[in-house]
Every structure is written in C-alpha cells, then in structure tokens.
Design an enzyme around this catalytic site. Sequence first.
Site, PDB file in Angstrom:
ATOM      1  N   SER A 223       0.826  -1.204   0.000  1.00 42.46           N
ATOM      2  CA  SER A 223       0.000   0.000   0.000  1.00 42.46           C
ATOM      3  C   SER A 223       0.863   1.259   0.000  1.00 42.46           C
ATOM      4  CB  SER A 223      -0.976  -0.056   1.157  1.00 42.46           C
ATOM      5  OG  SER A 223      -2.085   0.744   0.853  1.00 42.46           O
ATOM      6  N   HIS A 365      -7.776  -5.685   1.176  1.00 39.61           N
ATOM      7  CA  HIS A 365      -6.545  -4.893   1.127  1.00 39.61           C
ATOM      8  C   HIS A 365      -5.619  -5.310   2.270  1.00 39.61           C
ATOM      9  CE1 HIS A 365      -4.168  -1.274   0.402  1.00 39.61           C
ATOM     10  NE2 HIS A 365      -4.209  -0.993   1.691  1.00 39.61           N
TER      11      HIS A 365
HETATM   12  C1  GTR Z   1      -5.326   4.389   2.359  1.00 44.85           C
HETATM   13  C2  GTR Z   1      -4.790   5.230   1.251  1.00 44.85           C
HETATM   14  C3  GTR Z   1      -4.113   4.374   0.240  1.00 44.85           C
HETATM   15  C4  GTR Z   1      -3.190   3.366   0.880  1.00 44.85           C
HETATM   16  C5  GTR Z   1      -3.720   2.774   2.145  1.00 44.85           C
HETATM   17  C6  GTR Z   1      -2.730   1.968   2.985  1.00 44.85           C
HETATM   18  O1  GTR Z   1      -6.013   5.093   3.313  1.00 44.85           O
HETATM   19  O2  GTR Z   1      -5.862   5.923   0.678  1.00 44.85           O
HETATM   20  O3  GTR Z   1      -3.443   5.179  -0.704  1.00 44.85           O
HETATM   21  O4  GTR Z   1      -1.949   3.915   1.095  1.00 44.85           O
HETATM   22  O5  GTR Z   1      -4.256   3.728   2.967  1.00 44.85           O
HETATM   23  O6  GTR Z   1      -1.545   2.343   3.124  1.00 44.85           O
HETATM   24  O7  GTR Z   1      -3.138   0.939   3.509  1.00 44.85           O
END
Ligand code: GTR
Length: 385
Positions: A223, A365
């Site tokens: 991420s 995610h």
């Molecule tokens: C979210 C962000 C993403 C990603 C994510 C993470 O809030 O919008 O770009 O970086 O966090 O790091 O899990």
Amino acid sequence: ILIKGHAQNGFQANYDESKVPPYTLPDVLRTTGNVAVKSKAIWEKVRRPEIIKLFEENVYGQMPRSYGQLTYSIKNENAGAMGGKATLKEVLIEVVNNNKPVKINLVLFVPNKQKKPVPVFVLINNRGKNNTDPTRAEKSDFWPAEMVIDSGYAIAAFHVSDLAPDDTAKYVDGVLQLYPEQLTAKNGMRAIGAWAWGASRVLDYFEKDADIDAKKVVVVGHSRGGKASLWAAAEDQRFAICVTNCSGNTGAALSRRRFGETVGRINTVFPHWFTGHYKKFNNNEDSLPIDQHMLIAAIAPRPLYATNASKDLWADPKGTFLSLKNAEKVYALFGLKSNLNSDPPAINQPIINSQLGYHIREGEHNLTAFDWSNFIKFANAHLKK
Ligand code: GTR
C-alpha cells in the site's frame, strides 16, 4: 460502495468501469523533445533520466544525492534464532547530515543453512512494529519471516517512522531534519520519498554485510509502503527486484483512470506524502506529465511484481494491471518479454514467469502469506536463473 478500511471523508470514489473517463497516457517512449526512443541506449541516456526527473519534480520530490556519514552497529545478534534455523541481527543504521542523525532500526534474519552471501527481502513496514517482532513471540503474515527463511532467503524490515512518521504534522521529525532545504522547496521530498530514501540506506548497509548478496535485494512494500518500494526501485537501480503490493493511487495504478482513490483525494488526506507540486494535479490528472506506467518503466529491465486484492477496488486492480501492460514496451527494448495477457489474470492465478509479474488475490486490502509465497516464487524464477 464503501470499501472497508478506507475512510471516505465525503469523497465520492468511482467504482464503475463505464464511468472511467477517456484518457491518453503520455508516451513512455517519446522524449520531451519529441524524439521517439528506439534503443536501449537512448532509453538509458535520455528518456529514463527524464522520467525520473519528472517524478521528482511533480510527484515524490527530490532525492538527496549525498549524505555526510553512514555508520551501523549490531545491537543484538543471535545465531540460534527460529529454533536454530536463522541468525537474527538487530542493526542500528545511522546517517548524519547537517549535524543531525537519523536512526534506522533494521531487523534482519539470515538463514543458517544457506551458503553465504544470500539474497534478501526487505520490507518497508508501514504497519505496526509488532508485525516484525525480532523475538518471534508474535508472528504475522504481514512479514512471514519463517517462511522466507525456509525458502533460503534472508528477510529484513525497517519501520517508516524511523525515516518520517506517517503523520501530517510529525513527518518532518526524521530525514527531513537532515535536509532542511527539502522542506521549503516545492519539489522537496516528503514522507514517501523519505521512506524510499531509507530503503536505499538499508541497501548501503547490506553492501557491508558479508552474509547478504547486495546485488540480490528485493524491496517489498504494501500500500503506502508499496508506493515507496516503487519509488525506491526507480530511484536506486541497485535494487534487483521490486514488489509493490496493493499500492494503488500514486503507486502502481494509473492516475488518469480516476477509479477508486484519486490524486485529489490522496493529496487532501495525506498532504505529507508527496511533493508540494503534486497538489497542482488535484482533479487535473490529464495535465500530469507522467502516469504511473512510467514509474514501472523506470524500473526496467529489472523484474517487478505487482499485486491487488479482489475486494480492494480502492487500489484499482485493473489500473494497476494496465500500468504494467503499458510499461511492457520498455522491457521489450531490453529484449525482455512479459507474459501478461491483454486482460488481468483470474483471481489467485499468479503470473510468475514474466519480467512483469502480477496477481490478484481473493480478499481484502492486505499483505498476506499468499502474497509472500508468490514473491518467493517470483524471486526464485528471476534470481536463481
Ligand atoms: C489508504 C490510502 C491508500 C493506501 C492505504 C494503505 O487510506 O488511501 O493510498 O496507502 O491507505 O496504506 O493501507
């Protein structure tokens, strides 16, 4: 649709493929002087440096080219770690510049059975420090160290907060103290740049550690950490392989698609991640002089592995796959084939035997053991030939 785990802050994300606006990507193989790039030599001499500069200027900020001093000390060493399978080294890497220090705490496990030096995976850890517990009392699939050791690789991690705390106010309390001119410059680096810079300092250390094959360093990030692993590998050609896991917007996904997270949203919620100039492109993606396929291309000819998760539309899986596809022609200049089809593979069907590798995993995610098992396969395919 509300994608779990991501605060929307009233921001309306598009998850409808039919509403992706028409867009034209900048041509990765045409110089700003409008010359078609037809050889590897012109790519390396002209176009690649140009692209790096465009990303520095407009997205991630300048990378400091030098520092005063790098030292390290082994704070703890245990040759009987993981029931005797590995040697643990807790290393303190210290960089001094402008009379100020930055301290990077590296956790490193080296397999005992393997002939030295060994290749290494290094994780840019953007989550809790307990994910990389050196005592192994706590184990996490975010950094499945035992699995990596059993595969014959060393595994390392450092935490982003050592370089720049992930906080809109506190991000300045780290590397940026060493480079005050970066803070005032509109094209100065911010948190993601600082994390990537830190990965390169860890590589500097690997070059001094006889257990590690510094020509076989795989930089891994998830991420926001995956945005940093891409930038690190683009900036520093010593990284042998780049792994970018669910990196999404301003990571591996194309910005112009405006699917899921957008440039405007990321700059608003995380103003401390990217350079000041990047804000000019909020709701103005078509005027970006780059798109993220060019960041992938800047890593060529080195192998790159990108991932997504089926329930993580916020990170735009299709836009990530398309970034890789649009970077293929740069790999082709080096005579390297990617075995990606024109459409993304089915869920849980990794593409490993390809200079550009990819999978979309079932689920949320995250960075999981499934993801890591494929990073290992990908490294086996590319580092062992
Ligand atoms: C979210 C962000 C993403 C990603 C994510 C993470 O809030 O919008 O770009 O970086 O966090 O790091 O899990």
